[in-house]
Write a protein that holds these residues in place. Structure first.
Motif, mmCIF file in Angstrom:
data_model
loop_
_atom_site.group_PDB
_atom_site.id
_atom_site.type_symbol
_atom_site.label_atom_id
_atom_site.label_comp_id
_atom_site.label_asym_id
_atom_site.label_seq_id
_atom_site.Cartn_x
_atom_site.Cartn_y
_atom_site.Cartn_z
ATOM 1 N N ALA B 94 0.892 8.083 -2.610
ATOM 2 C CA ALA B 94 1.735 7.134 -2.081
ATOM 3 C C ALA B 94 2.122 7.258 -0.627
ATOM 4 C CB ALA B 94 3.363 6.963 -2.820
ATOM 5 N N ASP B 95 1.969 6.318 0.168
ATOM 6 C CA ASP B 95 2.416 6.415 1.740
ATOM 7 C C ASP B 95 3.743 6.719 2.142
ATOM 8 O OD1 ASP B 95 2.203 6.300 4.503
ATOM 9 O OD2 ASP B 95 2.082 3.829 4.022
ATOM 10 N N VAL B 96 4.399 7.695 1.772
ATOM 11 C CA VAL B 96 5.781 7.510 1.962
ATOM 12 C C VAL B 96 6.233 8.143 3.274
ATOM 13 C CG1 VAL B 96 7.889 9.006 0.849
ATOM 14 C CG2 VAL B 96 6.091 8.107 -0.462
ATOM 15 N N ARG B 97 7.128 7.361 4.085
ATOM 16 C CA ARG B 97 7.367 7.648 5.333
ATOM 17 C C ARG B 97 8.802 7.390 5.464
ATOM 18 N NH1 ARG B 97 4.419 4.294 8.732
ATOM 19 N NH2 ARG B 97 3.575 3.269 6.696
ATOM 20 N N LYS B 98 9.451 7.713 6.500
ATOM 21 C CA LYS B 98 10.693 7.289 6.710
ATOM 22 C C LYS B 98 10.478 5.927 7.412
ATOM 23 C CE LYS B 98 15.051 8.305 9.005
ATOM 24 N NZ LYS B 98 15.968 8.009 9.251
ATOM 25 N N LEU B 99 11.193 4.839 6.745
ATOM 26 C CA LEU B 99 11.049 3.262 7.029
ATOM 27 C C LEU B 99 12.588 2.872 7.385
ATOM 28 C CD1 LEU B 99 8.415 2.580 4.622
ATOM 29 C CD2 LEU B 99 7.956 2.714 7.128
ATOM 30 N N GLY B 100 13.699 3.554 6.834
ATOM 31 C CA GLY B 100 14.802 2.708 6.895
ATOM 32 C C GLY B 100 15.492 2.511 5.629
ATOM 33 N N THR B 101 15.323 1.163 5.223
ATOM 34 C CA THR B 101 15.651 0.941 3.750
ATOM 35 C C THR B 101 14.713 0.413 3.010
ATOM 36 O OG1 THR B 101 18.167 0.439 4.313
ATOM 37 C CG2 THR B 101 17.407 -0.517 2.227
ATOM 38 N N VAL B 102 14.274 0.761 1.766
ATOM 39 C CA VAL B 102 13.212 0.235 0.924
ATOM 40 C C VAL B 102 13.880 -0.078 -0.656
ATOM 41 C CG1 VAL B 102 11.329 1.701 1.971
ATOM 42 C CG2 VAL B 102 12.701 2.578 0.121
ATOM 43 N N ILE B 103 12.938 -1.199 -0.992
ATOM 44 C CA ILE B 103 13.344 -1.464 -2.528
ATOM 45 C C ILE B 103 12.081 -0.779 -3.338
ATOM 46 C CG2 ILE B 103 13.924 -3.286 -3.893
ATOM 47 C CD1 ILE B 103 15.003 -5.017 -1.750
ATOM 48 N N LEU B 104 12.599 -0.260 -4.344
ATOM 49 C CA LEU B 104 11.584 0.205 -5.263
ATOM 50 C C LEU B 104 11.884 -0.478 -6.677
ATOM 51 C CD1 LEU B 104 11.484 2.420 -3.097
ATOM 52 C CD2 LEU B 104 10.375 3.562 -4.906
ATOM 53 N N VAL B 105 10.841 -1.494 -7.076
ATOM 54 C CA VAL B 105 11.121 -2.196 -8.219
ATOM 55 C C VAL B 105 10.216 -1.409 -9.768
ATOM 56 C CG1 VAL B 105 10.959 -4.455 -9.368
ATOM 57 C CG2 VAL B 105 11.520 -4.170 -6.874
ATOM 58 N N GLY B 106 10.832 -1.512 -10.714
ATOM 59 C CA GLY B 106 10.078 -0.922 -11.662
ATOM 60 C C GLY B 106 10.170 -1.873 -12.881
ATOM 61 N N GLY B 107 9.223 -2.352 -13.380
ATOM 62 C CA GLY B 107 9.413 -3.177 -14.778
ATOM 63 C C GLY B 107 8.831 -2.334 -15.974
ATOM 64 N N GLY B 108 9.474 -2.362 -17.217
ATOM 65 C CA GLY B 108 8.913 -1.857 -18.334
ATOM 66 C C GLY B 108 8.711 -0.507 -18.200
ATOM 67 N N VAL B 109 7.462 -0.024 -18.681
ATOM 68 C CA VAL B 109 6.874 1.331 -18.242
ATOM 69 C C VAL B 109 6.667 1.617 -16.860
ATOM 70 C CG1 VAL B 109 6.141 2.566 -20.328
ATOM 71 C CG2 VAL B 109 4.896 0.921 -19.349
ATOM 72 N N GLY B 110 6.569 0.707 -16.365
ATOM 73 C CA GLY B 110 6.492 0.811 -14.817
ATOM 74 C C GLY B 110 7.720 1.568 -13.913
ATOM 75 N N ILE B 111 8.709 1.498 -14.683
ATOM 76 C CA ILE B 111 9.645 2.530 -14.101
ATOM 77 C C ILE B 111 9.314 3.906 -14.031
ATOM 78 C CG2 ILE B 111 12.105 3.413 -14.538
ATOM 79 C CD1 ILE B 111 12.778 0.702 -16.297
ATOM 80 N N ALA B 112 8.535 4.411 -15.058
ATOM 81 C CA ALA B 112 8.117 5.838 -14.782
ATOM 82 C C ALA B 112 7.343 6.028 -13.745
ATOM 83 C CB ALA B 112 7.271 6.143 -16.175
ATOM 84 N N PRO B 113 6.405 5.355 -13.184
ATOM 85 C CA PRO B 113 5.641 5.836 -11.720
ATOM 86 C C PRO B 113 6.442 5.432 -10.740
ATOM 87 C CG PRO B 113 4.592 3.707 -12.971
ATOM 88 C CD PRO B 113 5.575 4.363 -13.733
ATOM 89 N N VAL B 114 7.527 4.684 -10.591
ATOM 90 C CA VAL B 114 8.548 4.589 -9.569
ATOM 91 C C VAL B 114 9.412 5.662 -9.371
ATOM 92 C CG1 VAL B 114 10.328 3.021 -9.158
ATOM 93 C CG2 VAL B 114 8.374 1.890 -9.876
ATOM 94 N N TYR B 115 9.631 6.258 -10.591
ATOM 95 C CA TYR B 115 10.726 7.285 -10.545
ATOM 96 C C TYR B 115 10.543 8.506 -9.317
ATOM 97 C CZ TYR B 115 13.508 11.491 -11.680
ATOM 98 O OH TYR B 115 14.172 12.674 -11.717
ATOM 99 N N PRO B 116 9.354 8.932 -9.445
ATOM 100 C CA PRO B 116 8.884 9.875 -8.363
ATOM 101 C C PRO B 116 8.880 9.427 -6.982
ATOM 102 C CG PRO B 116 6.862 9.525 -9.773
ATOM 103 C CD PRO B 116 8.049 8.859 -10.484
ATOM 104 N N GLN B 117 8.414 8.060 -6.970
ATOM 105 C CA GLN B 117 8.526 7.510 -5.677
ATOM 106 C C GLN B 117 10.060 7.574 -4.930
ATOM 107 O OE1 GLN B 117 5.957 4.900 -4.289
ATOM 108 N NE2 GLN B 117 4.346 4.951 -5.994
ATOM 109 N N VAL B 118 10.987 7.104 -5.968
ATOM 110 C CA VAL B 118 12.329 7.031 -5.491
ATOM 111 C C VAL B 118 12.757 8.445 -4.879
ATOM 112 C CG1 VAL B 118 14.639 6.944 -6.255
ATOM 113 C CG2 VAL B 118 12.891 5.263 -7.381
ATOM 114 N N LYS B 119 12.550 9.404 -5.506
ATOM 115 C CA LYS B 119 12.714 10.904 -5.145
ATOM 116 C C LYS B 119 11.939 11.001 -3.993
ATOM 117 C CE LYS B 119 12.020 13.431 -8.801
ATOM 118 N NZ LYS B 119 11.872 14.653 -9.691
ATOM 119 N N ALA B 120 10.689 10.678 -3.632
ATOM 120 C CA ALA B 120 9.981 10.932 -2.403
ATOM 121 C C ALA B 120 10.239 10.289 -1.173
ATOM 122 C CB ALA B 120 8.441 10.695 -2.631
ATOM 123 N N TYR B 121 10.612 8.866 -1.466
ATOM 124 C CA TYR B 121 11.359 8.191 -0.457
ATOM 125 C C TYR B 121 12.538 8.638 0.247
ATOM 126 C CZ TYR B 121 7.712 4.398 -0.004
ATOM 127 O OH TYR B 121 6.430 3.659 -0.028
#
Ligand SMILES: Cc1cc2nc3c(=O)[nH]c(=O)nc-3n(C[C@H](O)[C@H](O)[C@H](O)COP(=O)(O)OP(=O)(O)OC[C@H]3O[C@@H](n4cnc5c(N)ncnc54)[C@H](O)[C@@H]3O)c2cc1C
Ligand SMILES: Cc1cc2nc3c(=O)[nH]c(=O)nc-3n(C[C@H](O)[C@H](O)[C@H](O)COP(=O)(O)OP(=O)(O)OC[C@H]3O[C@@H](n4cnc5c(N)ncnc54)[C@H](O)[C@@H]3O)c2cc1C
Ligand code: SF4
Ligand code: FES
Lengths: 457, 280
Positions: B94-121
């Motif tokens: 994922a292209d994780v950079r400092k941007l300011g405020t970001v929204i991360l949305v996870g639906g169903g099992v999609g929460i699983a792949p969002v989780y490491p991104q939350v930490k990275a952002y």
């Protein structure tokens, strides 16, 4: 002059519905009869046509005397994969094209004789190779296709500790995922890999260089590196409808069939669409393999659509003949314009246009030009695109300083050295899609260069 | 090769978490990447997102939902069982950079792949507002982990059994409407959710990123089976993605291609169940 011995084949009707090997190989009497046709020329032209310069009259003379063990030993002096090459090399444009008998009629069936010797040895069981004393040097070989298999074997024989890294879960490269069982039984490829393991090569599958480790890291971990990463990236035509359901790249179609064994679905879980009317676009070996696989999966009609004529078909001649016997329809001088959409984004047919051969281009080949007003529709539910591949760029991430051409091929000098000090490359990754034997030749050359480098460093 | 399952547990109905020993993959993994596994010789190769990884302990965590033959077979495996193949990390990080405020949305099992991104952002210095949702509260996974990793956590369920009664996209829209400056939205979930989200954010002009899940085989760019259309161009999701600009993705094509093998998938499961029963 006696006539060339015909290759015994499975009956076309029967084989068009199974995946067993088509060509059954010569019986011993046939092999000796065919060998007897060779004139043992003092200045053998055939050898000049062989990219690895097998001593052709030499091994054929041994065959005449019934000395098949000697014959295979002679072949293996320069060709480490004869069971493969005897089956898949385009002999008609290599050794057999130059055979003196070709001028008067039919050349010696050199490929079939090579295959006979290799199969003779396989039946007896190949003796385990002796391991050479270790040099203490470590070499990484990336990829497990014919270029890498050859390089790894030669490097191991020199006493280097070789580790092979392959991205897929199985070894063999195109020999495993591309060329079907009915043309090259996978047991042969497996045995070749077993052989290099016995030489001491450590084979790691599921291991992508550029992902798990970069080339830069590999260069630090090993004394030298060989890149035999092939040209696996499929090209599409860029025409309308190419993403519809039912349009495959030949690589996907063949990978499902060969690597994943979809022809044994559902026992093997990977599915494949079994079309009724299949169109394969292209005229090379890949197109023939895809077309003949589709037929074996139960298609009613399979057509090859190719923009040039019969003489220009780049596939091995023998495979074109086999395909015709099996009932593949050849629609030559025809080119697809767009793929037509049916219900639910499926394929309904292909709109094609007739082609004429125009003036020769720089390469001397007459290039096809579309004939205005000749558009027509061919019904189809599956379309397979087999118009070529280019090198896979995955290896490039984290490979600082590796020089690559605009076509994406790795640039090497005449000794297979890349722009990086201890890294050599060869095979399709360097030439673009070519042949098994040229990949092997490159692997061999690179192994020599690497051994020489390791002696001096 | 073989890869040992260190731990396997069910975390929601038909959703399972598995830690697999794969030190080379764990060492190289980054948020946004995925693996492809094969259970045994006859199995399909299936892609699953890296939900977490520990380079020191050498394991990779995957979270999967029972869908068909392969995921159901996987669900029956337990600690110490081995997988035949486990290859990765695949795809671009994922292209994780400092941007300011970001929204991360996870639906169903999609929460699983969002989780490491939350930490990275968050590690990259962003304020992370997470929005997670599922059909009902039982299907909601990783709530505690997401709570701990996010600056703000919002929850939605289709039936209202937990959090907002409705879709995650409604909640994300409210945040956009609140006037807070949002630099980027990342949405991962079923294709229909990603499609709706792309439509929702377009008028706001907020950069929106989705992670696409087409059918894959090799995951190395070698087959083109995973091709998707982005901005009118054909891309191979396994090497060019899996993340793309949501506003350019042809979701209808993605959804139709995902359904390509439905008859075969049903057949495969039937055969499997028959053999299971006769074996009992
Ligand atoms: C369907 C088909 C039929 C053919 N028929 C014939 C024929 O009849 N006769 C003939 O002479 N030639 C034929 N060819 C061409 C021939 O197979 C190739 O020229 C030859 O296999 C090239 O060998 P190679 O070792 O360079 O690469 P490949 O065989 O392509 O092997 C490369 C290997 O490297 C692996 N790899 C790539 N990148 C990485 C990475 N980053 N890390 C780790 N591993 C990596 C790949 O997964 C692959 O296994 C055919 C090709 C195809 C596709
Ligand atoms: C990059 C990527 C990341 C993914 N991450 C996750 C994840 O973290 N957790 C999770 O639960 N699922 C994830 N998936 C989806 C998961 O791969 C499929 O659910 C799984 O392959 C279904 O296999 P099956 O045999 O159980 O079901 P099947 O009955 O074979 O298929 C059910 C449905 O899954 C899809 N599917 C089937 N085969 C494949 C395949 N080889 N590749 C992709 N999709 C397929 C099809 O739409 C199919 O209709 C991801 C997919 C991709 C491409
Ligand atoms: S050119 Fe033909 S006849 Fe002469 S040695 Fe070679 S195979 Fe034999
Ligand atoms: S999965 Fe084969 S190219 Fe992407």
């Amino acid at each position: 002059m006696a006539a060339r011995q015909a290759m015994p084949h499975q009956d076309p009707k029967e084989r068009a519905r199974n995946f067993d090997e088509v060509a059954l190989g010569y019986a011993e009497e046939q092999a000796i009869a065919e060998a007897s046709r060779c004139l043992e020329c003092r200045n053998p032209k055939c050898v000049q046509g062989c990219p690895v310069e097998v001593d052709i009259p030499g091994f054929i003379a041994q065959m005449k005397a019934g000395n098949f063990d000697g014959a295979i030993a002679t072949i293996k002096l320069t060709n480490s994969l004869p069971a493969v090459c005897g089956r898949v090399c385009p002999q008609e444009v290599q050794c057999e094209e130059l055979c003196v008998l070709a001028k008067k009629g039919e050349p010696v069936a050199i490929g079939r004789l090579e295959r006979f010797c290799a199969d003779h040895e396989r039946k007896k069981g190949v003796a385990a190779p002796l391991r050479t004393q270790s040099t203490g040097k470590r070499v990484a070989v990336v990829g497990a296709g014919p270029a890498s298999l050859t390089a790894a074997a030669d490097l191991a024989k020199e006493g280097h500790a070789v580790t092979m890294f392959e991205a897929l879960h199985d070894t063999g490269g195109v020999l495993t995922y591309g060329i079907p069982e009915f043309r090259l039984p996978k047991a042969i490829v497996k045995d070749e890999v077993e052989y290099i393991k016995q030489l001491g090569v450590d084979v790691k599958v599921d291991y992508i260089i550029g992902k798990i480790k970069t080339l830069d890291e590999l260069r630090n971990d090993f004394d030298a590196v060989f890149l035999g990463t092939g040209a696996g990236l499929p090209k599409f035509m860029g025409i309308e409808g190419e993403n519809l359901n039912g349009v495959y790249s030949a690589n996907e179609f063949l990978t499902r069939v060969n690597l994943m064994k979809a022809y044994r679905f559902p026992d093997y879980n990977t599915p494949i669409k079994r079309g009724k009317r299949v169109i394969v676009v292209g005229g090379g070996n890949v197109a023939m393999d895809a077309a003949r696989s589709a037929l074996r999966l139960g298609a009613e009609e399979v057509s090859i659509v190719y923009r040039r004529g019969e003489d220009e078909l780049p596939a091995r001649k023998e495979e074109v003949e086999n395909a015709k016997e099996e009932g593949i329809v050849f629609r030559l001088l025809t080119n697809p314009v767009r793929i037509l959409q049916g219900d639910n984004m499926t394929v309904k047919g292909v709109e094609c246009i007739r082609m004429e051969l125009g003036e020769p281009d720089e390469s001397g080949r007459r290039s096809p030009v579309p004939k205005a007003g000749s558009e027509h529709v061919i019904d189809a539910d599956i379309v397979i695109i087999a118009i070529g591949t280019s090198p896979n760029p995955m290896i490039l991430s984290g490979s600082d300083g590796l020089k690559v051409s605009p076509r994406g091929t790795i640039v090497v000098d005449e000794s297979a050295k890349t722009s990086i000090e201890n890294v050599c490359a060869g095979g399709d990754a360097v030439t673009g899609a070519a042949t098994v034997i040229s990949a092997m030749g490159a692997g061999k050359l690179a192994a020599q260069t690497i051994s020489e480098y390791l002696r001096n460093n | 090769m073989s890869y040992t399952i260190l731990e396997k547990k069910q975390i929601a109905p038909q959703v399972h978490l598995m830690k697999v020993l794969a030190p080379d993959v764990a060492r190289a993994a980054k948020a946004g990447q995925f693996i492809i596994l094969r259970i045994d010789e006859t199995s399909e190769r299936i892609p699953l997102t890296i939900a977490d990884f520990d380079a020191d302990e050498g394991y990779v965590t995957i979270i999967f939902q029972e869908m068909g033959k392969t995921t159901k077979q996987l669900a029956k495996m337990t600690d110490r069982d081995v997988l035949l193949d486990f290859v990765g990390p695949l795809g671009k990080p994922a292209d994780v950079r400092k941007l300011g405020t970001v929204i991360l949305v996870g639906g169903g099992v999609g929460i699983a792949p969002v989780y490491p991104q939350v930490k990275a952002y968050r590690d990259a210095g962003n304020k992370v507002i997470s929005v997670i949702g599922a059909r009902n509260k039982d299907l909601l996974i990783l709530e505690d982990e997401m709570q701990a990793a996010s600056d703000e956590l919002h929850i939605a369920t289709d039936d209202g059994s937990r959090g907002h009664h409705g879709f995650v996209t409604d909640v994300a829209k409210k945040i956009l409407d609140s006037g807070e400056k949002i630099a980027r939205i990342v949405v991962i979930g079923p294709p229909i959710l990603m499609k709706v989200a792309a439509g929702m954010t377009a008028p706001y002009g907020v950069e929106t990123i989705v992670s696409l899940n087409p059918i894959m085989i090799d995951g190395t760019g070698m087959c083109g089976g995973c091709r998707v259309s982005v901005g009118g161009e054909t891309k191979f999701a396994c090497v060019d993605g899996p993340e793309f600009d949501a506003h350019k993705v042809d979701f209808n094509l993605l959804m139709s291609r995902l359904g390509l093998y439905r008859p075969e998938e049903a057949q495969c499961q039937e055969t499997h169940q028959c053999t299971c029963r006769s074996g009992n």
